[in-house]
Structures are given as structure tokens and as C-alpha cells.
Design a protein around this motif. Structure first.
Motif, PDB file in Angstrom:
ATOM      1  N   UNK A 147       0.783  -1.220   0.000  1.00 46.31           N
ATOM      2  CA  UNK A 147       0.000   0.000   0.000  1.00 46.31           C
ATOM      3  C   UNK A 147       0.817   1.273   0.000  1.00 46.31           C
ATOM      4  N   UNK A 148       2.125   1.162   0.056  1.00 44.86           N
ATOM      5  CA  UNK A 148       2.933   2.374   0.048  1.00 44.86           C
ATOM      6  C   UNK A 148       3.528   2.592  -1.334  1.00 44.86           C
ATOM      7  N   UNK A 149       3.101   3.659  -1.981  1.00 48.40           N
ATOM      8  CA  UNK A 149       3.678   3.989  -3.281  1.00 48.40           C
ATOM      9  C   UNK A 149       4.960   4.778  -3.043  1.00 48.40           C
ATOM     10  N   UNK A 150       5.701   5.009  -4.123  1.00 53.36           N
ATOM     11  CA  UNK A 150       6.961   5.744  -3.976  1.00 53.36           C
ATOM     12  C   UNK A 150       6.708   7.153  -3.464  1.00 53.36           C
ATOM     13  N   UNK A 151       5.660   7.771  -4.011  1.00 52.70           N
ATOM     14  CA  UNK A 151       5.339   9.125  -3.571  1.00 52.70           C
ATOM     15  C   UNK A 151       4.903   9.093  -2.103  1.00 52.70           C
ATOM     16  N   UNK A 152       4.141   8.068  -1.741  1.00 55.05           N
ATOM     17  CA  UNK A 152       3.702   7.915  -0.352  1.00 55.05           C
ATOM     18  C   UNK A 152       4.879   7.776   0.596  1.00 55.05           C
ATOM     19  N   UNK A 153       5.858   6.973   0.199  1.00 51.57           N
ATOM     20  CA  UNK A 153       7.037   6.768   1.043  1.00 51.57           C
ATOM     21  C   UNK A 153       7.823   8.070   1.190  1.00 51.57           C
ATOM     22  N   UNK A 154       7.882   8.812   0.098  1.00 48.20           N
ATOM     23  CA  UNK A 154       8.575  10.111   0.123  1.00 48.20           C
ATOM     24  C   UNK A 154       7.900  11.045   1.121  1.00 48.20           C
ATOM     25  N   UNK A 155       6.578  11.093   1.067  1.00 51.52           N
ATOM     26  CA  UNK A 155       5.834  11.945   2.011  1.00 51.52           C
ATOM     27  C   UNK A 155       6.037  11.497   3.454  1.00 51.52           C
ATOM     28  N   UNK A 156       6.027  10.179   3.663  1.00 52.72           N
ATOM     29  CA  UNK A 156       6.188   9.684   5.030  1.00 52.72           C
ATOM     30  C   UNK A 156       7.556  10.047   5.590  1.00 52.72           C
TER      31      UNK A 156
END
Ligand SMILES: [Zn+2]
Lengths: 246, 84
Positions: free
Chosen positions: A103-112
Motif C-alpha cells: 500500500x505504500x507507493x513511492x510518492x507515499x514513502x517520500x511523504x512519510x
């Protein structure tokens, strides 16, 4: 208002559009990721007001650094992916989450990662008031290399899916997490709850990967111990294996 | 492999990043060591349980505040401002 034609777009396309200056695309990205960012901030900081601040800071900071985002995920063994140049097709695989992070996209991981750094700043500010140094706490101290051995070993009486439904189990989870010290809690949250890779967790917290690995293992062992004391079936308790004979 | 050696490699095994040769050794140990098998199973369940923990909904007033802040900051920063 968000452009309705954007809703169907893949995340990679939305990021590209946003990088080209398309605000509605960025707004959709914000909507998709805000609860996740807010969740991690809340879990780290345990304060609604601080979590809101960190969430807002994260997206404002993302706007500023959007051009620098290359869609590269520093992951656990997975080959780094990059968005292909604009106009090239075949971007279907870009939204594939890292297997270590469902469930973690690359953009999501970047934001996290941005959110974790912002949350860390809040903790540091709190620490200044308390006169203890988080940076000191983030160093691996002497004796920490030594792993605690599992003591209470037993199969759980119920499977996680069933346990997760029970309010008292959720309380137990919160309590066990609070019993971890900050450094272990942060690492466990980012790696196991939010699904960042070891490297991403290290980057977010400014630690070495080795440090993150040691801490993660200790966090997992401590949580296992605590949960098993309540959730384990005492009738099926096992004694740790005795190696004196081998 | 001893229980303590297995313990030291628990992360890699649980995360599936362990070297295949060591993985085999790991599994051979577990086949003959019930406590280690249960510990690995407990750890997996612990991670699953925390991962499935509740989703935090954004408070509605904050949602609006966030949208407004994003829009305002976007105008200020204007990323990807392309020269025409
Ligand atoms: Zn063993």
C-alpha cells in the motif's frame, strides 16, 4: 476544485502533472495521502494538534521540493524505479508498491519520510524543554548490541484478524508501544506500521542502517514478549530451548 | 545454528531478505526447535496486528484548513513554472 478527469489518473501521472505546475493534480495527491501522513504523525507524537501541524508542514514542504522528487524508492533490495521521461508510455508498473510495504507507493514513502523528519523536529523541540537529547537517545549505547532472549513463548490463542477486532487488544497494542522508548518506537512505527524500508527509515531518522536494524529487532522482540504474555495460551507455553546438551 | 544465532537473523528471515543458504539453515533449525518456531510465528503476528491497526481519519475542519494552506502555498511557490 479538483479536475474530475484527474481522478482516474495513475499516481505517477498525477505526480508528473503536479511537477508541471498542475494544482488539481497535487490536490488529489494530498487527498490520497493526507490520512496516512496524519496517522503516522499522530502515532509518533500522540497529540492531535502536533499531528495536524506536521501533516500541513509535510504537504507544504512537498510543494517546495516536488521538483526534486524522482520517484525513486530506496528499498530493501528492490531495484530503484524511476518515472520515465514525460511522454513515454508504459508507466503502469510505477504504482506498484514495494513488496515490503503493502500500500505504500513511492510518492507515499517520500511523504512519510518528510513527515517523520517534521515529527522528529517536534520531538526535539519537546526534548529541549525536558533537557534531554534525542540525538543522544538515538545513538546505540553500550550493551545494546546484546539481544534480550524471548522468555514467554506460547502460541497465541487467536489469529491477528480476530484479535484486531477487540477493543482491549487495541489498548494492549497502544500500551506496549508506549512502553518502548522513543527510538525503538519511532523505528518500529516507520518500518513495520508504515512500511518504509530499512534504508528509508534510516534516512528519515538520520541513523545508520545498522542502527535501524538493531533497534528494529529489539523493538519487535520487546513487543512480542509483551503481547504474548497477554495473548499467548499459557497451557501451550514452551520453555526456551536449552543448548547445554548440544 | 543455535537459538541465539537464529534470533540475530530474525529480521532478515521475517522480512524475506535472508540469504537462501542461511534461510535453509534457519528453517532446518526451526523444524527441530519448537520454541524458535513459535517465537518467529509470534513476531509475524505482532507485526500483522500492528499493521492492521486503525486508520486515523482526518478531522473535517483540519481537512479544509489543509486544502486552503496547500492552495495558498502553491500560489506562493508555483513549482514547475514552465517558461512558455
Ligand atoms: Zn531454537
Amino acid at each position: 476544485m479538483s479536475n474530475p478527469t484527474h481522478i482516474e489518473q495513475s499516481e505517477a501521472d498525477l505526480v508528473r502533472l503536479a511537477q508541471q505546475g498542475d494544482l488539481p493534480a497535487f490536490e488529489i495527491l494530498t487527498d490520497r495521502h493526507a490520512h496516512r501522513v496524519y496517522g503516522v504523525a499522530l502515532r509518533i507524537l500522540r497529540n492531535v494538534h502536533d499531528a495536524e501541524d506536521v501533516t500541513q508542514q509535510t504537504f507544504l514542504s512537498a510543494i517546495e521540493h516536488l521538483a526534486a522528487f524522482r520517484g525513486r524508492r530506496s528499498g530493501s533490495g528492490a531495484a530503484p524505479l524511476e518515472f520515465p521521461p514525460v511522454g513515454e508510455s508504459g508507466a503502469a508498473s510505477q504504482d506498484q508498491p514495494d513488496e515490503s510495504a503493502p500500500g505504500t507507493t513511492m510518492f507515499g514513502a517520500w511523504l512519510l519520510k518528510i513527515a517523520a523528519r517534521a515529527a522528529l523536529k517536534v520531538i526535539r523541540k519537546r526534548r529541549t524543554v525536558e533537557m534531554t537529547s534525542l540525538d543522544e537517545a538515538l545513538e546505540v549505547g553500550p550493551g545494546e548490541e546484546h539481544l534480550p532472549h524471548p522468555e514467554f513463548i506460547a502460541d497465541w490463542r487467536q489469529v491477528p484478524d480476530v484479535l484486531a477486532q477487540r477493543a482491549e487488544v487495541r489498548e494492549l497494542l497502544d500500551r506496549a508501544l508506549e512502553n518502548l522508548d522513543e527510538k525503538h518506537r519511532l523505528i518500529f512505527l516507520l518500518r513495520d506500521v508504515e512500511g518504509l524500508s530499512i534504508r528509508e527509515t534510516a534516512e528519515a531518522l538520520g541513523l545508520s542502517e545498522g542502527n535501524v536494524k538493531v533497534r528494529l529487532l529489539r523493538a519487535r522482540l520487546q513487543l512480542r514478549e509483551e503481547l504474548t504474555r497477554t495473548l499467548g495460551d499459557p497451557e501451550r507455553q514452551l520453555r526456551p530451548h536449552d543448548h547445554s546438551s548440544t | 545454528m543455535k537459538c541465539s544465532e537464529l534470533l540475530a537473523m530474525l529480521n532478515e528471515y521475517v522480512d524475506g531478505t535472508v540469504d537462501p543458504a542461511i534461510c535453509e539453515e534457519f528453517e532446518r533449525h526451526m523444524a527441530g526447535c519448537n520454541p524458535c518456531q513459535v517465537v518467529v510465528d509470534n513476531i509475524r503476528n505482532t507485526i500483522i496486528l500492528y499493521k492492521g491497526n486503525e486508520v486515523h481519519e482526518l478531522p473535517i475542519p483540519f481537512q479544509k484548513k489543509l486544502h486552503a494552506a496547500v492552495r495558498k502555498h502553491w500560489q506562493e511557490v508555483c513549482p514547475g513554472d514552465k517558461p512558455e
